[in-house]
Design a protein around this motif. Structure first.
Motif, PDB file in Angstrom:
ATOM      1  N   PRO A  70      23.803  36.251  -1.929  1.00 35.92           N
ATOM      2  CA  PRO A  70      24.983  35.841  -1.156  1.00 35.92           C
ATOM      3  C   PRO A  70      25.799  37.057  -0.729  1.00 35.92           C
ATOM      4  O   PRO A  70      25.897  38.037  -1.467  1.00 35.92           O
ATOM      5  CB  PRO A  70      25.766  34.976  -2.155  1.00 35.92           C
ATOM      6  CG  PRO A  70      25.327  35.465  -3.496  1.00 35.92           C
ATOM      7  CD  PRO A  70      23.892  35.861  -3.342  1.00 35.92           C
ATOM      8  N   ARG A  71      26.326  36.986   0.456  1.00 35.64           N
ATOM      9  CA  ARG A  71      27.157  38.080   0.966  1.00 35.64           C
ATOM     10  C   ARG A  71      28.612  37.736   0.689  1.00 35.64           C
ATOM     11  O   ARG A  71      29.137  36.760   1.241  1.00 35.64           O
ATOM     12  CB  ARG A  71      26.928  38.283   2.455  1.00 35.64           C
ATOM     13  CG  ARG A  71      27.763  39.419   3.036  1.00 35.64           C
ATOM     14  CD  ARG A  71      27.367  39.757   4.454  1.00 35.64           C
ATOM     15  NE  ARG A  71      28.206  40.805   4.999  1.00 35.64           N
ATOM     16  CZ  ARG A  71      27.999  41.396   6.166  1.00 35.64           C
ATOM     17  NH1 ARG A  71      26.963  41.007   6.910  1.00 35.64           N
ATOM     18  NH2 ARG A  71      28.810  42.352   6.593  1.00 35.64           N
ATOM     19  N   ILE A  72      29.215  38.510  -0.166  1.00 35.27           N
ATOM     20  CA  ILE A  72      30.605  38.272  -0.543  1.00 35.27           C
ATOM     21  C   ILE A  72      31.403  39.510  -0.168  1.00 35.27           C
ATOM     22  O   ILE A  72      31.374  40.528  -0.867  1.00 35.27           O
ATOM     23  CB  ILE A  72      30.738  37.970  -2.048  1.00 35.27           C
ATOM     24  CG1 ILE A  72      29.936  36.706  -2.391  1.00 35.27           C
ATOM     25  CG2 ILE A  72      32.199  37.797  -2.433  1.00 35.27           C
ATOM     26  CD1 ILE A  72      29.958  36.342  -3.853  1.00 35.27           C
ATOM     27  N   ASP A  73      32.077  39.438   0.976  1.00 33.63           N
ATOM     28  CA  ASP A  73      32.881  40.549   1.469  1.00 33.63           C
ATOM     29  C   ASP A  73      34.353  40.245   1.232  1.00 33.63           C
ATOM     30  O   ASP A  73      34.777  39.089   1.226  1.00 33.63           O
ATOM     31  CB  ASP A  73      32.650  40.779   2.961  1.00 33.63           C
ATOM     32  CG  ASP A  73      31.214  41.171   3.264  1.00 33.63           C
ATOM     33  OD1 ASP A  73      30.623  41.909   2.455  1.00 33.63           O
ATOM     34  OD2 ASP A  73      30.688  40.729   4.303  1.00 33.63           O
ATOM     35  N   ALA A  74      35.115  41.284   1.048  1.00 30.87           N
ATOM     36  CA  ALA A  74      36.559  41.122   0.869  1.00 30.87           C
ATOM     37  C   ALA A  74      37.266  42.258   1.592  1.00 30.87           C
ATOM     38  O   ALA A  74      36.920  43.430   1.419  1.00 30.87           O
ATOM     39  CB  ALA A  74      36.927  41.115  -0.606  1.00 30.87           C
ATOM     40  N   ALA A  75      38.250  41.903   2.406  1.00 29.96           N
ATOM     41  CA  ALA A  75      39.018  42.928   3.113  1.00 29.96           C
ATOM     42  C   ALA A  75      39.971  43.635   2.161  1.00 29.96           C
ATOM     43  O   ALA A  75      40.389  44.765   2.420  1.00 29.96           O
ATOM     44  CB  ALA A  75      39.799  42.293   4.260  1.00 29.96           C
ATOM     45  N   VAL A  76      40.312  42.969   1.062  1.00 34.11           N
ATOM     46  CA  VAL A  76      41.256  43.527   0.096  1.00 34.11           C
ATOM     47  C   VAL A  76      40.624  43.459  -1.277  1.00 34.11           C
ATOM     48  O   VAL A  76      40.114  42.415  -1.682  1.00 34.11           O
ATOM     49  CB  VAL A  76      42.592  42.749   0.101  1.00 34.11           C
ATOM     50  CG1 VAL A  76      43.575  43.395  -0.857  1.00 34.11           C
ATOM     51  CG2 VAL A  76      43.177  42.704   1.507  1.00 34.11           C
ATOM     52  N   PRO A 105      26.733  40.076  -7.525  1.00 34.28           N
ATOM     53  CA  PRO A 105      26.953  38.778  -8.176  1.00 34.28           C
ATOM     54  C   PRO A 105      26.010  37.704  -7.641  1.00 34.28           C
ATOM     55  O   PRO A 105      25.865  37.540  -6.432  1.00 34.28           O
ATOM     56  CB  PRO A 105      28.408  38.457  -7.834  1.00 34.28           C
ATOM     57  CG  PRO A 105      28.671  39.193  -6.560  1.00 34.28           C
ATOM     58  CD  PRO A 105      27.816  40.428  -6.600  1.00 34.28           C
ATOM     59  N   THR A 106      25.370  36.997  -8.557  1.00 41.91           N
ATOM     60  CA  THR A 106      24.451  35.922  -8.162  1.00 41.91           C
ATOM     61  C   THR A 106      24.707  34.634  -8.939  1.00 41.91           C
ATOM     62  O   THR A 106      23.986  33.661  -8.772  1.00 41.91           O
ATOM     63  CB  THR A 106      22.994  36.352  -8.406  1.00 41.91           C
ATOM     64  OG1 THR A 106      22.833  36.732  -9.774  1.00 41.91           O
ATOM     65  CG2 THR A 106      22.620  37.524  -7.501  1.00 41.91           C
ATOM     66  N   ALA A 107      25.705  34.624  -9.798  1.00 45.57           N
ATOM     67  CA  ALA A 107      26.007  33.438 -10.591  1.00 45.57           C
ATOM     68  C   ALA A 107      27.498  33.420 -10.891  1.00 45.57           C
ATOM     69  O   ALA A 107      28.199  34.434 -10.730  1.00 45.57           O
ATOM     70  CB  ALA A 107      25.202  33.427 -11.894  1.00 45.57           C
ATOM     71  N   ALA A 108      27.991  32.266 -11.290  1.00 44.98           N
ATOM     72  CA  ALA A 108      29.389  32.125 -11.681  1.00 44.98           C
ATOM     73  C   ALA A 108      29.452  31.746 -13.153  1.00 44.98           C
ATOM     74  O   ALA A 108      28.597  31.019 -13.662  1.00 44.98           O
ATOM     75  CB  ALA A 108      30.085  31.062 -10.833  1.00 44.98           C
ATOM     76  N   ILE A 109      30.462  32.239 -13.831  1.00 44.87           N
ATOM     77  CA  ILE A 109      30.660  31.952 -15.246  1.00 44.87           C
ATOM     78  C   ILE A 109      31.784  30.939 -15.380  1.00 44.87           C
ATOM     79  O   ILE A 109      32.919  31.203 -14.975  1.00 44.87           O
ATOM     80  CB  ILE A 109      30.997  33.239 -16.023  1.00 44.87           C
ATOM     81  CG1 ILE A 109      29.858  34.251 -15.867  1.00 44.87           C
ATOM     82  CG2 ILE A 109      31.245  32.933 -17.493  1.00 44.87           C
ATOM     83  CD1 ILE A 109      30.190  35.630 -16.411  1.00 44.87           C
ATOM     84  N   ILE A 110      31.468  29.769 -15.904  1.00 45.21           N
ATOM     85  CA  ILE A 110      32.459  28.700 -16.080  1.00 45.21           C
ATOM     86  C   ILE A 110      32.663  28.472 -17.574  1.00 45.21           C
ATOM     87  O   ILE A 110      31.734  28.080 -18.278  1.00 45.21           O
ATOM     88  CB  ILE A 110      31.996  27.389 -15.414  1.00 45.21           C
ATOM     89  CG1 ILE A 110      31.704  27.609 -13.935  1.00 45.21           C
ATOM     90  CG2 ILE A 110      33.043  26.298 -15.614  1.00 45.21           C
ATOM     91  CD1 ILE A 110      32.908  27.982 -13.106  1.00 45.21           C
ATOM     92  N   PRO A 111      33.869  28.710 -18.106  1.00 46.90           N
ATOM     93  CA  PRO A 111      34.100  28.497 -19.530  1.00 46.90           C
ATOM     94  C   PRO A 111      34.070  27.004 -19.871  1.00 46.90           C
ATOM     95  O   PRO A 111      34.401  26.158 -19.034  1.00 46.90           O
ATOM     96  CB  PRO A 111      35.494  29.088 -19.761  1.00 46.90           C
ATOM     97  CG  PRO A 111      36.160  28.987 -18.424  1.00 46.90           C
ATOM     98  CD  PRO A 111      35.078  29.187 -17.410  1.00 46.90           C
ATOM     99  N   LEU A 112      33.684  26.692 -21.102  1.00 49.32           N
ATOM    100  CA  LEU A 112      33.606  25.295 -21.536  1.00 49.32           C
ATOM    101  C   LEU A 112      34.931  24.818 -22.116  1.00 49.32           C
ATOM    102  O   LEU A 112      34.978  24.040 -23.065  1.00 49.32           O
ATOM    103  CB  LEU A 112      32.484  25.141 -22.579  1.00 49.32           C
ATOM    104  CG  LEU A 112      31.073  25.450 -22.065  1.00 49.32           C
ATOM    105  CD1 LEU A 112      30.054  25.261 -23.178  1.00 49.32           C
ATOM    106  CD2 LEU A 112      30.736  24.563 -20.874  1.00 49.32           C
ATOM    107  N   SER A 113      36.014  25.260 -21.522  1.00 50.20           N
ATOM    108  CA  SER A 113      37.356  24.789 -21.874  1.00 50.20           C
ATOM    109  C   SER A 113      37.829  23.832 -20.792  1.00 50.20           C
ATOM    110  O   SER A 113      37.171  23.664 -19.757  1.00 50.20           O
ATOM    111  CB  SER A 113      38.322  25.974 -21.982  1.00 50.20           C
ATOM    112  OG  SER A 113      38.459  26.601 -20.716  1.00 50.20           O
ATOM    113  N   VAL A 114      38.979  23.222 -20.999  1.00 49.64           N
ATOM    114  CA  VAL A 114      39.480  22.298 -19.988  1.00 49.64           C
ATOM    115  C   VAL A 114      39.777  23.027 -18.684  1.00 49.64           C
ATOM    116  O   VAL A 114      39.686  22.440 -17.594  1.00 49.64           O
ATOM    117  CB  VAL A 114      40.733  21.556 -20.518  1.00 49.64           C
ATOM    118  CG1 VAL A 114      41.924  22.492 -20.650  1.00 49.64           C
ATOM    119  CG2 VAL A 114      41.088  20.373 -19.618  1.00 49.64           C
TER     120      VAL A 114
END
Length: 217
Positions: A70-76, A105-114
């Motif tokens: 995935p292409r994830i660009d950010a101006a800032v 980055p190729t994945a997202a980390i989601i915590p198992l909290s609320v």
């Protein structure tokens, strides 16, 4: 605590809390002028304040590789505490703050909290953008809540400028000119007081609650 900076890639040292002082009183350094107009400042929140921040990482071996990347660009962006912090434009007026450790980055980390539920919603918006799908709205604030926040700011600005409660009510609630007796019994009088009270609480730090979903206690 927040981080702010001017547009363009920056590398900044870890930031610490500091009281704003006058130039003759010593003061301290900030990444950006605290008196800058909010529309000209780019704000980076700490993840424990803003539960819409998406933390990115690499795909674990148990999952197939992500192709194409995935292409994830950010101006800032900024680098702090060894991590890259990006403001990612979703293209519909929304922005997401992303954090990753520097590797593609190729994945997202989601915590198992609320709070993981909040980050899942933010991740949905990110994935929809990356794959050309309809971007769901940010549901942390309803239209009614946004409208009341605007009224709170209007009421507080008027109060700070010296306007009376009656004058504020005439602008916000279109009450017209009320005499003293009418004003004393008007529901608008109590509504203006509530707006100013809640605006003070928001300015004193309650604004951070806007970064999280409301949950039943």
């Amino acid at each position: 605590m927040i981080w702010t900076l001017k547009p363009g890639p920056e590398t900044l040292p870890p930031l610490t809390r500091c009281r704003i002082k006058s130039a003759s009183d010593g003061g301290c350094d900030f990444p950006i002028d605290p008196l800058l107009d909010p529309l000209d400042a780019h704000v980076f929140w700490l993840p424990h304040h803003d539960t819409s921040i998406v933390v990115l990482g690499t795909t674990p071996p148990a999952l197939p590789p992500v192709e194409p990347l995935p292409r994830i660009d950010a101006a800032v962006s900024l680098t702090a505490d060894g991590a890259a912090h990006l403001l990612f434009d979703l293209g519909n007026g929304q922005h997401l703050q992303l954090i990753h450790d520097g590797a593609p980055p190729t994945a997202a980390i989601i915590p198992l909290s609320v709070d993981g539920l909040d980050r899942l919603e933010a991740l949905h918006r990110l994935l929809a953008t990356l794959h050309g799908r309809a971007i769901p709205p940010d549901t942390r604030l309803t239209h009614q809540q946004r409208a009341r926040l605007r009224r709170m700011l209007q009421a507080f600005d008027g109060h700070r400028a010296g306007a009376t409660g009656r004058e504020i009510a005439q602008v916000i609630f279109r009450t017209g000119s009320l005499d003293r007796s009418e004003w004393q019994t008007s529901s608008a009088r109590h509504a203006v007081k509530a707006l100013i009270r809640d605006a003070r609480a928001m300015i004193a730090g309650g604004y951070r609650k806007l970064l999280r979903h409301r949950r039943a206690s």
